[in-house]
Design a protein around this motif. Structure first.
Motif, mmCIF file in Angstrom:
data_model
loop_
_atom_site.group_PDB
_atom_site.id
_atom_site.type_symbol
_atom_site.label_atom_id
_atom_site.label_comp_id
_atom_site.label_asym_id
_atom_site.label_seq_id
_atom_site.Cartn_x
_atom_site.Cartn_y
_atom_site.Cartn_z
ATOM 1 N N PRO A 262 15.428 16.973 49.906
ATOM 2 C CA PRO A 262 16.005 17.888 50.891
ATOM 3 C C PRO A 262 17.424 17.464 51.265
ATOM 4 O O PRO A 262 17.686 16.285 51.500
ATOM 5 C CB PRO A 262 15.050 17.758 52.092
ATOM 6 N N SER B 279 13.886 28.299 49.570
ATOM 7 C CA SER B 279 14.158 26.975 50.140
ATOM 8 C C SER B 279 15.597 26.498 49.907
ATOM 9 O O SER B 279 15.976 25.431 50.386
ATOM 10 C CB SER B 279 13.181 25.950 49.570
ATOM 11 N N LEU B 280 16.409 27.262 49.188
ATOM 12 C CA LEU B 280 17.787 26.862 48.907
ATOM 13 C C LEU B 280 18.771 27.751 49.646
ATOM 14 O O LEU B 280 18.494 28.907 49.915
ATOM 15 C CB LEU B 280 18.076 26.936 47.405
ATOM 16 N N GLU B 281 19.952 27.189 49.951
ATOM 17 C CA GLU B 281 21.044 27.939 50.566
ATOM 18 C C GLU B 281 22.252 27.870 49.651
ATOM 19 O O GLU B 281 22.527 26.828 49.060
ATOM 20 C CB GLU B 281 21.414 27.350 51.927
#
Length: 64
Positions: free
Chosen positions: A16, A49-51
């Motif tokens: 993360p 879950s990704l930006e």
């Protein structure tokens, strides 16, 4: 004409907060010499879950 697109990352696991770079590599096959692909659009949807890191993406993308 056939257009192939491969997507790769330099590693298979990330923690993360890590940046996750990837490469999209288009390839034209089954086409004759001199053929041109026009108005090709590639859409790559990020997992939830990704930006997207817009400044990083802009630095890495070719102009145009």
């Amino acid at each position: 004409m056939e257009v192939l697109l491969t997507k790769s990352t330099p590693q298979t696991q990330y923690l993360p907060g890590d940046s996750v770079p990837w490469t999209l590599a288009p390839q034209v096959s089954a086409g004759g010499p001199g053929q041109t692909v026009r108005q090709l659009t590639v859409t790559d949807t990020l997992p939830a879950s990704l930006e997207l890191d817009v400044p990083c993406t802009r630095r890495r993308c070719p102009r145009g």
